[in-house]
Design an enzyme around this catalytic site. Structure first.
Site, PDB file in Angstrom:
ATOM      1  N   ASP A  15       0.683  -1.087  -0.073  1.00 56.47           N
ATOM      2  CA  ASP A  15       0.032  -0.045   0.049  1.00 56.47           C
ATOM      3  C   ASP A  15       0.762   1.132  -0.045  1.00 56.47           C
ATOM      4  O   ASP A  15       0.481   2.299   0.399  1.00 56.47           O
ATOM      5  CB  ASP A  15      -1.042   0.013   1.232  1.00 56.47           C
ATOM      6  N   LYS A  18       1.817   2.018  -5.164  1.00 54.96           N
ATOM      7  CA  LYS A  18       2.462   1.626  -6.400  1.00 54.96           C
ATOM      8  C   LYS A  18       1.557   1.905  -7.637  1.00 54.96           C
ATOM      9  O   LYS A  18       1.982   2.265  -8.517  1.00 54.96           O
ATOM     10  CB  LYS A  18       2.576  -0.075  -6.361  1.00 54.96           C
ATOM     11  N   GLY A  42      -4.487  -3.971  -3.697  1.00 60.04           N
ATOM     12  CA  GLY A  42      -5.535  -3.101  -4.225  1.00 60.04           C
ATOM     13  C   GLY A  42      -4.880  -2.028  -4.429  1.00 60.04           C
ATOM     14  O   GLY A  42      -4.195  -1.440  -3.701  1.00 60.04           O
ATOM     15  N   HIS A  43      -4.805  -1.601  -5.935  1.00 63.06           N
ATOM     16  CA  HIS A  43      -3.939  -0.487  -6.102  1.00 63.06           C
ATOM     17  C   HIS A  43      -4.765   0.767  -6.779  1.00 63.06           C
ATOM     18  O   HIS A  43      -5.641   0.569  -7.649  1.00 63.06           O
ATOM     19  CB  HIS A  43      -3.217  -0.760  -7.516  1.00 63.06           C
ATOM     20  N   GLN A 224       2.019  -6.006  -3.238  1.00 60.32           N
ATOM     21  CA  GLN A 224       2.285  -6.045  -1.772  1.00 60.32           C
ATOM     22  C   GLN A 224       3.836  -5.346  -1.681  1.00 60.32           C
ATOM     23  O   GLN A 224       3.915  -4.260  -2.243  1.00 60.32           O
ATOM     24  CB  GLN A 224       2.539  -7.676  -1.378  1.00 60.32           C
TER      25      GLN A 224
HETATM   26  P1  GDP Z   1      -0.648   0.329  -3.670  1.00 59.58           P
HETATM   27  O1  GDP Z   1      -1.326  -0.813  -3.218  1.00 59.58           O
HETATM   28  O2  GDP Z   1       0.636   0.446  -3.357  1.00 59.58           O
HETATM   29  O3  GDP Z   1      -0.798   0.837  -4.896  1.00 59.58           O
HETATM   30  O4  GDP Z   1      -1.412   1.533  -2.543  1.00 59.58           O
HETATM   31  P2  GDP Z   1      -2.807   1.678  -2.347  1.00 59.58           P
HETATM   32  O5  GDP Z   1      -3.694   2.327  -3.476  1.00 59.58           O
HETATM   33  O6  GDP Z   1      -3.272   0.644  -1.500  1.00 59.58           O
HETATM   34  O7  GDP Z   1      -2.764   2.581  -0.987  1.00 59.58           O
HETATM   35  C1  GDP Z   1      -2.415   4.198  -1.290  1.00 59.58           C
HETATM   36  C2  GDP Z   1      -3.339   4.952  -0.867  1.00 59.58           C
HETATM   37  O8  GDP Z   1      -2.608   6.281  -0.854  1.00 59.58           O
HETATM   38  C3  GDP Z   1      -4.467   5.233  -1.968  1.00 59.58           C
HETATM   39  O9  GDP Z   1      -5.743   5.525  -1.203  1.00 59.58           O
HETATM   40  C4  GDP Z   1      -4.053   6.523  -2.771  1.00 59.58           C
HETATM   41  O10 GDP Z   1      -4.926   7.040  -3.387  1.00 59.58           O
HETATM   42  C5  GDP Z   1      -3.315   7.174  -1.583  1.00 59.58           C
HETATM   43  N1  GDP Z   1      -2.255   8.061  -2.147  1.00 59.58           N
HETATM   44  C6  GDP Z   1      -1.052   7.754  -3.015  1.00 59.58           C
HETATM   45  N2  GDP Z   1      -0.355   8.710  -3.097  1.00 59.58           N
HETATM   46  C7  GDP Z   1      -0.526   9.687  -2.362  1.00 59.58           C
HETATM   47  C8  GDP Z   1      -0.226  10.931  -1.812  1.00 59.58           C
HETATM   48  O11 GDP Z   1       1.100  11.412  -2.170  1.00 59.58           O
HETATM   49  N3  GDP Z   1      -0.931  11.407  -0.745  1.00 59.58           N
HETATM   50  C9  GDP Z   1      -2.053  11.032  -0.287  1.00 59.58           C
HETATM   51  N4  GDP Z   1      -2.496  12.068   0.542  1.00 59.58           N
HETATM   52  N5  GDP Z   1      -2.471  10.014  -0.871  1.00 59.58           N
HETATM   53  C10 GDP Z   1      -1.990   9.170  -1.702  1.00 59.58           C
HETATM   54  P1  IMO Z   2      -0.918  -4.244  -2.324  1.00 59.11           P
HETATM   55  O1  IMO Z   2      -0.458  -4.589  -3.630  1.00 59.11           O
HETATM   56  C1  IMO Z   2      -0.984  -4.349   2.035  1.00 59.11           C
HETATM   57  C2  IMO Z   2      -0.923  -8.500   3.667  1.00 59.11           C
HETATM   58  C3  IMO Z   2      -2.342  -8.771   4.505  1.00 59.11           C
HETATM   59  C4  IMO Z   2      -1.789  -9.983   5.499  1.00 59.11           C
HETATM   60  C5  IMO Z   2      -0.597 -10.639   4.393  1.00 59.11           C
HETATM   61  C6  IMO Z   2      -0.962 -11.824   4.047  1.00 59.11           C
HETATM   62  O2  IMO Z   2      -2.285  -3.174  -2.321  1.00 59.11           O
HETATM   63  O3  IMO Z   2       0.199  -3.459  -1.468  1.00 59.11           O
HETATM   64  P2  IMO Z   2      -2.654 -12.606   2.083  1.00 59.11           P
HETATM   65  O4  IMO Z   2      -4.068 -12.189   1.420  1.00 59.11           O
HETATM   66  O5  IMO Z   2      -1.583 -12.094   0.766  1.00 59.11           O
HETATM   67  O6  IMO Z   2      -2.624 -13.975   2.514  1.00 59.11           O
HETATM   68  O7  IMO Z   2      -2.169 -11.679   3.085  1.00 59.11           O
HETATM   69  O8  IMO Z   2      -0.184  -9.585   3.629  1.00 59.11           O
HETATM   70  N1  IMO Z   2      -1.385  -8.037   2.482  1.00 59.11           N
HETATM   71  C7  IMO Z   2      -1.384  -6.796   1.956  1.00 59.11           C
HETATM   72  N2  IMO Z   2      -0.939  -5.579   2.831  1.00 59.11           N
HETATM   73  N3  IMO Z   2      -1.063  -4.470   0.786  1.00 59.11           N
HETATM   74  C8  IMO Z   2      -1.337  -5.383   0.032  1.00 59.11           C
HETATM   75  O9  IMO Z   2      -1.228  -5.366  -1.475  1.00 59.11           O
HETATM   76  C9  IMO Z   2      -1.344  -6.612   0.710  1.00 59.11           C
HETATM   77  N4  IMO Z   2      -1.715  -7.684   0.083  1.00 59.11           N
HETATM   78  C10 IMO Z   2      -1.615  -8.773   1.105  1.00 59.11           C
HETATM   79  O10 IMO Z   2      -2.892  -7.701   4.806  1.00 59.11           O
HETATM   80  O11 IMO Z   2      -1.157  -9.166   6.693  1.00 59.11           O
HETATM   81 MG    MG Z   3      -2.911  -1.616  -1.837  1.00 54.97          MG
END
Ligand code: GDP
Ligand code: IMO
Ligand code: MG
Length: 425
Positions: A15, A18, A42-43, A224
């Site tokens: 998270d 990416k 979840g991207h 991840q």
């Molecule tokens: P990913 O899994 O690495 O793609 O990241 P996620 O989408 O799960 O989580 C990143 C969260 O931070 C999302 O809700 C994005 O919309 C948000 N986000 C990304 N870059 C920024 C930033 O620079 N500032 C803020 N406030 N939110 C951001």
């Molecule tokens: P993105 O790509 C954050 C965490 C889960 C749990 C562990 C194992 O959005 O960054 P799993 O479902 O793979 O068996 O879970 O890994 N986890 C993540 N945490 N971002 C993710 O993906 C994750 N995918 C799995 O919360 O601790």
């Molecule tokens: Mg994510």
């Protein structure tokens, strides 16, 4: 000249942002290729005031003329996948013409999801905190040589193979105290399998080779993060795939010599969702502030994310195992307004200070902090305030890798490239 593969991956516990960075730099590539993970990811991408969350489909899908490949090490739940396709269609994006799926990618069955739930429930207090998408059981079947692959749906005996695996799972349920009823999920899953046949399935390692021979540059998108890697993460609180740079080679069928840049994405602080060690975790008002200001709730599960200060030993470790050549620092805006920002520079373990991430960080790891002055509001159109420039330089010196991108908000446009276009070849 032959093309290259740049790898973009998470340098923390997932998270990191990416999805946003892939979307920003995708126009510099001919294709985006997801190399591992599945619907546990979840991207999030935000532009034109609309938010999109992708789980299986690569984050280049909104960029014109960019191909998107779901690689061989991705695990696919056809139901989740089709929902994603539909929600993209509702947003006016027809993914089909530029989306390719590897025949070698493994399928997540309803019984895998049920086994994930049963296993987690049985673990009780020591549960991993899995997203319950069936990831662990699917990769177990892959390495146990029982799995079903996307290419199997083209075989006439697919249903026989499916029933054989389900029968195996039925026997496995017997070892768990918790029973999960998976039958109601089956009809929708089988419909989704039929729908999956309409997509372009490819021998992705050959497709990658063809593109590279034709001089195309490809961005490999990780899911991840490094500290969730099955090998180098905080085991057993990890996911079941290789999230590191090397995972792009096995996850796409490319040789290490094809890898160009390795781009590590990290937040200006740390978060973790699910169980497991987290040395710099905050249980105070600062942690609460970061969670609220950063909207730190899971993109896949909605769970509140645990928040803490930036952990440099962990980031250095990510630089090391991934060979990161550059970094992108995300969510710098979230720390805006905090009078002091802390950075963990080393750990104290059994009275000894170390700047290395050791084998076990479950207990007895006390972070050693350096305090730095915080910064005010950030505007991507203006130069960064001196305080954040100092923060960036401090990190760059500690990890010996340049920070080329600073993100100041969730929107595509809230992005500042240090040395213009430096991330894009
Ligand atoms: P990913 O899994 O690495 O793609 O990241 P996620 O989408 O799960 O989580 C990143 C969260 O931070 C999302 O809700 C994005 O919309 C948000 N986000 C990304 N870059 C920024 C930033 O620079 N500032 C803020 N406030 N939110 C951001
Ligand atoms: P993105 O790509 C954050 C965490 C889960 C749990 C562990 C194992 O959005 O960054 P799993 O479902 O793979 O068996 O879970 O890994 N986890 C993540 N945490 N971002 C993710 O993906 C994750 N995918 C799995 O919360 O601790
Ligand atoms: Mg994510």
């Amino acid at each position: 000249m032959a093309g290259r593969v740049d790898v973009l991956l998470g340098a923390q516990w997932g998270d990191e942002g990416k999805g946003k960075v892939v979307d920003v730099i995708a126009p510099g590539y001919q294709a985006i290729a997801r190399f591992q993970g599945g619907p546990n990811a979840g991207h999030t991408l935000i532009f034109d005031g609309i938010k999109h969350v992708l789980h299986t489909i690569p984050s280049g899908v909104f960029r014109k003329d960019v191909w998107n490949l779901v690689g061989n090490c991705v695990v696919i739940d056809p139901v989740v996948f089709l929902k994603e396709v539909k929600s993209l269609a509702d947003a006016g994006v027809d993914v089909r013409p530029r989306l390719l799926i590897s025949r070698r990618a493994h399928l997540i069955l309803p019984t895998h999801r049920a086994l994930d739930a049963a296993s987690e429930a049985d673990k009780g207090q020591s549960k991993i905190g899995s997203t319950l998408k069936g990831i662990g059981p699917t990769y177990m079947d892959k390495t146990g040589r029982n799995g079903l692959r996307v290419g199997d749906i083209e075989r006439p005996d697919f249903m026989d193979r499916y029933h054989t695996l389900v029968a195996k799972h039925e026997r496995l349920f017997g070892i768990y105290d918790h029973k999960v009823d998976w039958k109601p999920m089956e009809a929708e899953w089988l419909q989704a399998i039929a729908a999956l046949r309409e997509f372009t399935l490819v021998d992705s390692e050959h497709w990658m080779d063809q593109q590279l021979r034709a001089g195309k540059n490809i961005l490999a998108e990780g899911a991840q993060g490094t500290l969730l890697d099955i090998e180098f993460g905080t085991y057993p609180f990890v996911t079941s795939s290789n999230t590191i740079t090397a995972g792009a080679c096995t996850g796409l069928g490319i040789a290490p010599s094809r890898i160009g840049k390795a781009i590590g994405i990290f937040k200006a602080y740390c978060t973790r969702v699910g169980s497991g060690p987290f040395p710099t975790e905050l249980h105070d008002a600062d942690g609460e502030h970061i969670r609220t200001a950063g909207n730190e709730f899971g993109s896949t599960t909605g769970r509140p994310r645990r928040c803490g200060w930036l952990d440099l030993p962990a980031l250095r470790y990510a630089v090391m195992v991934n060979g990161l050549t550059e970094l992108a620092m995300m969510k710098a805006d979230v720390l805006s307004g905090m009078p002091t920002v802390r950075v963990c520079t080393s750990y104290r373990i059994n009275g000894k200070e170390t700047d290395r991430l050791p084998f076990d960080i479950t207990t007895g790891v006390a972070p050693v902090y350096t305090d730095m002055p915080g910064w005010g509001a950030l505007d991507p159109k203006l130069a960064l305030p001196k305080e954040i420039e100092d923060y960036i330089r401090f990190i760059e010196e500690a990890v010996e890798v340049p920070i080329r991108l600073v993100s100041t908000g969730p929107d595509r446009t809230a992005t500042l490239l240090r040395e213009a276009q430096a991330l894009v070849r």
